[in-house]
Design an enzyme around this catalytic site. Sequence first.
Site, PDB file in Angstrom:
ATOM      1  N   TYR A   1      37.355  12.525 -13.504  1.00  0.00           N
ATOM      2  CA  TYR A   1      37.256  11.125 -13.755  1.00  0.00           C
ATOM      3  C   TYR A   1      37.477  10.964 -15.336  1.00  0.00           C
ATOM      4  O   TYR A   1      36.669  11.575 -16.065  1.00  0.00           O
ATOM      5  CB  TYR A   1      36.006  10.493 -13.438  1.00  0.00           C
ATOM      6  CG  TYR A   1      35.895  10.620 -12.018  1.00  0.00           C
ATOM      7  CD1 TYR A   1      36.942  10.718 -10.857  1.00  0.00           C
ATOM      8  CD2 TYR A   1      34.453  10.159 -10.991  1.00  0.00           C
ATOM      9  CE1 TYR A   1      36.892  10.714  -9.572  1.00  0.00           C
ATOM     10  CE2 TYR A   1      34.428  10.504  -9.703  1.00  0.00           C
ATOM     11  CZ  TYR A   1      35.669  10.593  -8.985  1.00  0.00           C
ATOM     12  OH  TYR A   1      35.397  10.536  -7.659  1.00  0.00           O
TER      13      TYR A   1
ATOM     14  N   TRP B   1      33.453   6.333  -0.122  1.00  0.00           N
ATOM     15  CA  TRP B   1      34.107   6.001  -1.437  1.00  0.00           C
ATOM     16  C   TRP B   1      35.035   4.798  -1.269  1.00  0.00           C
ATOM     17  O   TRP B   1      35.506   4.417   0.142  1.00  0.00           O
ATOM     18  CB  TRP B   1      34.671   7.194  -2.263  1.00  0.00           C
ATOM     19  CG  TRP B   1      35.731   7.999  -1.511  1.00  0.00           C
ATOM     20  CD1 TRP B   1      35.736   9.100  -0.954  1.00  0.00           C
ATOM     21  CD2 TRP B   1      37.225   7.691  -1.517  1.00  0.00           C
ATOM     22  NE1 TRP B   1      36.876   9.568  -0.507  1.00  0.00           N
ATOM     23  CE2 TRP B   1      38.040   8.762  -0.801  1.00  0.00           C
ATOM     24  CE3 TRP B   1      38.279   6.554  -1.909  1.00  0.00           C
ATOM     25  CZ2 TRP B   1      39.494   8.778  -0.643  1.00  0.00           C
ATOM     26  CZ3 TRP B   1      39.393   6.875  -1.829  1.00  0.00           C
ATOM     27  CH2 TRP B   1      40.094   7.899  -1.332  1.00  0.00           C
TER      28      TRP B   1
ATOM     29  N   LEU C   1      34.925  -1.095  -0.794  1.00  0.00           N
ATOM     30  CA  LEU C   1      35.516  -2.474  -0.748  1.00  0.00           C
ATOM     31  C   LEU C   1      37.069  -2.519  -0.758  1.00  0.00           C
ATOM     32  O   LEU C   1      37.767  -3.470  -0.720  1.00  0.00           O
ATOM     33  CB  LEU C   1      34.955  -3.098  -2.130  1.00  0.00           C
ATOM     34  CG  LEU C   1      33.707  -3.317  -2.546  1.00  0.00           C
ATOM     35  CD1 LEU C   1      33.103  -3.904  -3.710  1.00  0.00           C
ATOM     36  CD2 LEU C   1      32.931  -3.767  -1.238  1.00  0.00           C
ATOM     37  N   GLY C   2      37.417  -1.396  -0.435  1.00  0.00           N
ATOM     38  CA  GLY C   2      38.945  -1.127  -0.274  1.00  0.00           C
ATOM     39  C   GLY C   2      39.423  -2.065   1.162  1.00  0.00           C
ATOM     40  O   GLY C   2      38.584  -1.951   1.973  1.00  0.00           O
ATOM     41  N   GLY C   3      40.265  -3.086   0.778  1.00  0.00           N
ATOM     42  CA  GLY C   3      40.771  -4.048   1.874  1.00  0.00           C
ATOM     43  C   GLY C   3      40.136  -5.093   1.689  1.00  0.00           C
ATOM     44  O   GLY C   3      40.538  -6.138   2.438  1.00  0.00           O
TER      45      GLY C   3
ATOM     46  N   GLY D   1      47.090   3.911   1.164  1.00  0.00           N
ATOM     47  CA  GLY D   1      48.035   4.191   1.891  1.00  0.00           C
ATOM     48  C   GLY D   1      47.764   3.053   3.076  1.00  0.00           C
ATOM     49  O   GLY D   1      48.152   3.293   4.366  1.00  0.00           O
TER      50      GLY D   1
ATOM     51  N   SER E   1      31.741  -0.883  -9.248  1.00  0.00           N
ATOM     52  CA  SER E   1      31.854  -1.971 -10.134  1.00  0.00           C
ATOM     53  C   SER E   1      31.334  -1.511 -11.517  1.00  0.00           C
ATOM     54  O   SER E   1      30.420  -0.952 -11.399  1.00  0.00           O
ATOM     55  CB  SER E   1      31.105  -3.124  -9.545  1.00  0.00           C
ATOM     56  OG  SER E   1      31.439  -4.064 -10.703  1.00  0.00           O
TER      57      SER E   1
END
Length: 309
Positions: free
Chosen positions: A56, A215, A218-220, A227, A274
């Site tokens: 990271y 992990w 909050l994707g979407g 992908g 965040s």
Amino acid sequence: MKYFNFPQSKLSTSRLIYGCMRIVGDNSSADRKKGKLALHTAIEAGYTHFDHADIYGGGECESLFGEMLGELLTSDPSIGDKLVITSKAGIRGAGFPENDFTQRYDFSKQYIIESVEGSLKRLNIDYLDLFLLHRPDYLMNAEEVAQAFNELNASGKVKYFGVSNFKPTQVSLLQAACDMPLLVNQVEINIHNIDPLENGTLDQCQQLGITPIAWCPLGGVVYPAWGNTFSIEDELRIDVELSQQANKYNVEPWQLILAWLLKHPAHICPIIGSTTPERIIAAKQALAINYSREDWYRLLEVRNGQALP
Ligand SMILES: NC(=O)c1ccc[n+]([C@@H]2O[C@H](COP(=O)([O-])OP(=O)(O)OC[C@H]3O[C@@H](n4cnc5c(N)ncnc54)[C@H](OP(=O)(O)O)[C@@H]3O)[C@@H](O)[C@H]2O)c1
């Protein structure tokens, strides 16, 4: 904040984990300052578990955390004992150590041990509470990994071990070779990517007492998941349902999606990534949502775009 014990261990964790992947931003002094504020906010808000990886920010995220820890230690010498620090390794970027080397995964004993030692130095700590293999190495020799884990544990450099992005068969292979229990499998789970619900990952976690860590939860919702193949119509349909449910529970859509994850009986721990103090604090509201089975399935149905069989 809520806390719980990882099964098969004496390790206690905050149910929401703070993810350190974004804490240095573009590595400018303004972004690093923002990242430090985010870390302080997370600690004050009761997050006790911090997720890192050697890669990271090219190592800068661990270094910034180590810097912050050094500053905190002067006012609270026992702060290290109160935190759970996780780091990951096994992904080797292109160009190292030779210019023409390609990106690859490396679970050789030597590389695992050297990576942990590098993380400890950057994080300014003597041991990791939890070390995870970041992505499955197709050339993994489970016996060799077990030897690396044994050495790291015997030397006091790592207390507990786990994996990330592993399929259930890969978890079984490694667990069969290891004396120590694998405590966690850190995988992508969000409203776009529900693979872990369907490919046996969460079943295996529940069966073996492995904690699933989500992990990009909050994707979407606030950005597209990795992908994803959702059309604009799909997104709109999900947005409408999420907004309606968020209104019903008097929360924001992104908080509701955390509750959707928390509802699963395998005890999913979402990682909050965040760097905005208000959001780091507000994420805790998800822990108080009494989310119904009916709404959980309604959201799944809307996400799928068709009724369940
Ligand atoms: N094991 C793995 O392979 C793997 C892969 C990726 C990540 N991870 C771990 O998972 C952690 C979390 O991942 P993530 O950072 O992608 O998680 P996330 O919490 O799903 O996303 C955080 C991102 O969403 C933005 N965001 C959050 N709430 C928002 C809102 N209401 N409106 C608009 N934007 C919002 C944040 O922006 P602000 O900062 O501006 O609030 C930030 O850019 C990482 O830190 C890392 O520790 C692991």
